[in-house]
Design an enzyme around this catalytic site. Structure first.
Site, PDB file in Angstrom:
ATOM      1  N   HIS A  74       0.871  -1.087   0.228  1.00 31.64           N
ATOM      2  CA  HIS A  74       0.051  -0.056   0.063  1.00 31.64           C
ATOM      3  C   HIS A  74       0.872   1.099  -0.051  1.00 31.64           C
ATOM      4  O   HIS A  74       1.723   1.438   0.706  1.00 31.64           O
ATOM      5  CB  HIS A  74      -1.109   0.098   1.426  1.00 31.64           C
ATOM      6  CG  HIS A  74      -1.934  -0.987   1.032  1.00 31.64           C
ATOM      7  ND1 HIS A  74      -3.401  -0.563   1.196  1.00 31.64           N
ATOM      8  CD2 HIS A  74      -2.046  -2.203   1.012  1.00 31.64           C
ATOM      9  CE1 HIS A  74      -4.171  -1.705   0.856  1.00 31.64           C
ATOM     10  NE2 HIS A  74      -3.377  -2.786   0.847  1.00 31.64           N
ATOM     11  N   TYR A 202      -9.282   5.353   7.151  1.00 28.32           N
ATOM     12  CA  TYR A 202      -9.409   5.845   8.541  1.00 28.32           C
ATOM     13  C   TYR A 202     -10.385   7.130   8.790  1.00 28.32           C
ATOM     14  O   TYR A 202     -10.215   8.044   8.040  1.00 28.32           O
ATOM     15  CB  TYR A 202      -8.285   6.194   9.260  1.00 28.32           C
ATOM     16  CG  TYR A 202      -7.132   5.259   9.644  1.00 28.32           C
ATOM     17  CD1 TYR A 202      -6.844   4.650  10.865  1.00 28.32           C
ATOM     18  CD2 TYR A 202      -6.513   4.665   8.742  1.00 28.32           C
ATOM     19  CE1 TYR A 202      -5.954   3.786  11.282  1.00 28.32           C
ATOM     20  CE2 TYR A 202      -5.327   3.821   8.797  1.00 28.32           C
ATOM     21  CZ  TYR A 202      -5.303   3.350  10.055  1.00 28.32           C
ATOM     22  OH  TYR A 202      -4.309   2.606  10.426  1.00 28.32           O
ATOM     23  N   PRO A 293      -4.546  -0.085  18.456  1.00 30.98           N
ATOM     24  CA  PRO A 293      -4.172  -0.537  17.059  1.00 30.98           C
ATOM     25  C   PRO A 293      -4.333   0.523  16.267  1.00 30.98           C
ATOM     26  O   PRO A 293      -3.766  -0.002  14.908  1.00 30.98           O
ATOM     27  CB  PRO A 293      -5.176  -1.633  16.691  1.00 30.98           C
ATOM     28  CG  PRO A 293      -6.290  -1.154  17.734  1.00 30.98           C
ATOM     29  CD  PRO A 293      -5.584  -0.544  19.104  1.00 30.98           C
ATOM     30  N   LYS A 297       1.186  -0.486  14.866  1.00 27.61           N
ATOM     31  CA  LYS A 297       2.610  -0.409  15.479  1.00 27.61           C
ATOM     32  C   LYS A 297       2.825  -1.712  16.303  1.00 27.61           C
ATOM     33  O   LYS A 297       3.874  -1.908  16.587  1.00 27.61           O
ATOM     34  CB  LYS A 297       2.523   0.632  16.316  1.00 27.61           C
ATOM     35  CG  LYS A 297       2.711   2.085  15.461  1.00 27.61           C
ATOM     36  CD  LYS A 297       3.787   2.093  14.522  1.00 27.61           C
ATOM     37  CE  LYS A 297       3.443   3.115  13.532  1.00 27.61           C
ATOM     38  NZ  LYS A 297       4.263   2.809  12.114  1.00 27.61           N
ATOM     39  N   TYR A 389       4.002   6.536  10.159  1.00 28.85           N
ATOM     40  CA  TYR A 389       3.178   5.256   9.930  1.00 28.85           C
ATOM     41  C   TYR A 389       3.954   4.214   9.087  1.00 28.85           C
ATOM     42  O   TYR A 389       3.833   3.117   9.303  1.00 28.85           O
ATOM     43  CB  TYR A 389       1.878   5.599   8.875  1.00 28.85           C
ATOM     44  CG  TYR A 389       0.821   4.691   9.032  1.00 28.85           C
ATOM     45  CD1 TYR A 389      -0.197   4.756   9.657  1.00 28.85           C
ATOM     46  CD2 TYR A 389       0.897   3.356   8.361  1.00 28.85           C
ATOM     47  CE1 TYR A 389      -1.424   3.790   9.509  1.00 28.85           C
ATOM     48  CE2 TYR A 389       0.097   2.589   8.169  1.00 28.85           C
ATOM     49  CZ  TYR A 389      -1.300   2.546   8.944  1.00 28.85           C
ATOM     50  OH  TYR A 389      -1.944   1.881   8.859  1.00 28.85           O
TER      51      TYR A 389
END
Length: 397
Positions: A74, A202, A293, A297, A389
C-alpha cells in the site's frame, strides 16, 4: 530432565519465532517454549500491517517468500472526515510503503520455516518459570507431558505477551508499569468480500470511528468504534454493516457487503514498562509494551525489539556486551515515539462519548475536525504522519 541451550525464548508469537530465526541464521542455539497448543497459536487473529522496516528485515533474512506472494503493498492511507476522503501518499511524501499481511499468516510462515529447519519448539509447556535470571546461568523450569524439565541457558527472552510469566517474575521495585485505558474499543470483523478500497481508510464520524482494512484480495477487515463493555451479541451482522455504511460512506463510493466470518470486540489500552531487562532476562513485544491498534504498531514494535536484541546477543558472543547493556534503553526510546504516534492517531480519530458535557463533546469533535483539516492540508504534517506510519528506524542510538 535437564537440558541446556544458549537462549531460552518463552513465547511462540511473532517476536519469539522471529528471534529464533535471527539466532538460527547465526548458528546460536535456542529453544522456544509456548504455553498454548500449536493450533491455538496458528488461530490467533491479530494485526495486519507491516512497516517498511519489517518487510525489509524479513527479506534480508529470506523469510519473505509467503509475504511476496500474499502481501498487499500500500502506498498510503485515506483520512476521512465530514464526508470527505483525503489520500496521504507515503511514496510521494517519504518514498516508502507499508504492506498488508496478517500476523496470523506471518506466524504460520515463520513456524513452517522452523519446522523445515528442525528448530526446537515446545508447545503446551506448562508451569513455565524462569529462575536465577540475576545470576550468570539462568534456568527455565517447565512441565511437559507431566514431566518436569529444566532448561539451562545463557539468556531468557520473555516474548510471552502481556499476560505472560516473564514480566511478573521481576521482583517488586524492579519494574514500573505505565498504562492508559481508553474509553472505547474496536468491533472488528472479517468478511468474505473483496476490499472496497485500494488503501486503508481511517474515518472520523459523529457516530464514532470507522476503518476499512483488508487481509487479501478476497477478504476484508473492518472496524467500528464501540464502548469497550458492549456485548458482541448485541451487534447483528445487519447492524454492523449499517454502522460501517454510515461511518465510511462518501458520495460516489460504495462499500460492498459480504458474509461475516469472524467478529469480536477488543478494548484499547496503552502499556509500557520502565525496563525491558532484568539480569539475563530480556522482554520483547507485548510483554513490554502494547499500543492501541490505530497506528498499526504492535506487530512492528515486536519485530523491532527482536531485531535489536538479536544483534545484541550476536555482539555478546563476539565479546561486546554494550548492545545487551543498552537494549532496554534503545528499545524503549523507540517505543515511546511509537506510543505517542499511536495515541495521537487514536485521540484524533475517535469520538469521545465519555466527555459528560454536550458542549464539551461538540468542542472536542470540532477540534478533531480542525486537526484533520490541518493534517490533510499541510505537506509537512502529512510527511510527519507518513514517516511515522511507514515506520521509524529499528535502532535508536
Amino acid at each position: 530432565m535437564r537440558q541446556s541451550t544458549s537462549v531460552a525464548i518463552i513465547g511462540a508469537g511473532p517476536a519469539g519465532l522471529m528471534l529464533g530465526h535471527l539466532l538460527a541464521q547465526a548458528d546460536v542455539p535456542f529453544v522456544i517454549l509456548e504455553a498454548q497448543t500449536r493450533e491455538h497459536v496458528l488461530g490467533r487473529i491479530r494485526a495486519g500491517v507491516l512497516e517498511q522496516g519489517s518487510v525489509d528485515l524479513l527479506a534480508e533474512h529470506g523469510l519473505d517468500a509467503d509475504l511476496r506472494e500474499r502481501g498487499l503493498t500500500h502506498h498510503g492511507i485515506y483520512l476521512q472526515y465530514e464526508g470527505q476522503r483525503h489520500h496521504v501518499d507515503f511514496v510521494d511524501l517519504v518514498g516508502r510503503t507499508v504492506t498488508v499481511y496478517g500476523q496470523q499468516a506471518l506466524v504460520k510462515h515463520l513456524l513452517a520455516e522452523h519446522d523445515r529447519l528442525g528448530s526446537h519448539v515446545v508447545f503446551e509447556a506448562e508451569d513455565v518459570e524462569p529462575v536465577g535470571v540475576a545470576g550468570s546461568r539462568p534456568t527455565v523450569i517447565y512441565t511437559k507431558d507431566g514431566a518436569t524439565e529444566e532448561l539451562e541457558c545463557d539468556f531468557v527472552v520473555g516474548a510471552d505477551g502481556y499476560h505472560g510469566v516473564c514480566r511478573r517474575t521481576i521482583p517488586d521495585g524492579g519494574i514500573e508499569v505505565f498504562e492508559r485505558t481508553y474509553p472505547f474499543g474496536w468491533l472488528g470483523i472479517l468478511a468474505d468480500v473483496p476490499p472496497s478500497t485500494d488503501d486503508l481508510i481511517y474515518a472520523l464520524h459523529r457516530d464514532g470511528f470507522g476503518m476499512h482494512s483488508m487481509r487479501s484480495l478476497e477478504v476484508s477487515r473492518l472496524y467500528v468504534q464501540v464502548d469497550p463493555d458492549e456485548s458482541i451479541d448485541d451487534w447483528s451482522d445487519a447492524r454492523i454493516w449499517d454502522a460501517l455504511q454510515t461511518r465510511l460512506g462518501v458520495d460516489g463510493w460504495e462499500l460492498t457487503e459480504g458474509p461475516i466470518t469472524e467478529k469480536s470486540i477488543t478494548p484499547m489500552r496503552s502499556f509500557v514498562v520502565s525496563t525491558m531487562q532484568h539480569g539475563r532476562m530480556f522482554l520483547a513485544g507485548d510483554a513490554g509494551h502494547i499500543v492501541p491498534p490505530t497506528g498499526a504498531k504492535g506487530l512492528n514494535s515486536a519485530i523491532a525489539d527482536v531485531a535489536l536484541l538479536a544483534r545484541a546477543i550476536l555482539d555478546h558472543r563476539a565479546g561486546d556486551d554494550s548492545g545487551l547493556a543498552r537494549y532496554s534503553d534503545r528499545a524503549l526510546a523507540r517505543q515511546w515515539k511509537v506510543q505517542q504516534f499511536s495515541q495521537w492517531m487514536t485521540d484524533m480519530l475517535h469520538v469521545h462519548h465519555e466527555v459528560p458535557d454536550a458542549s464539551a463533546r461538540a468542542f472536542r469533535y470540532r477540534s478533531q475536525v480542525g486537526q484533520l483539516e490541518y493534517v490533510t492540508g499541510s505537506h509537512a504534517a502529512m510527511q510527519s504522519l507518513a514517516e511515522q506510519y511507514a515506520g521509524l528506524p529499528f535502532t535508536t542510538e
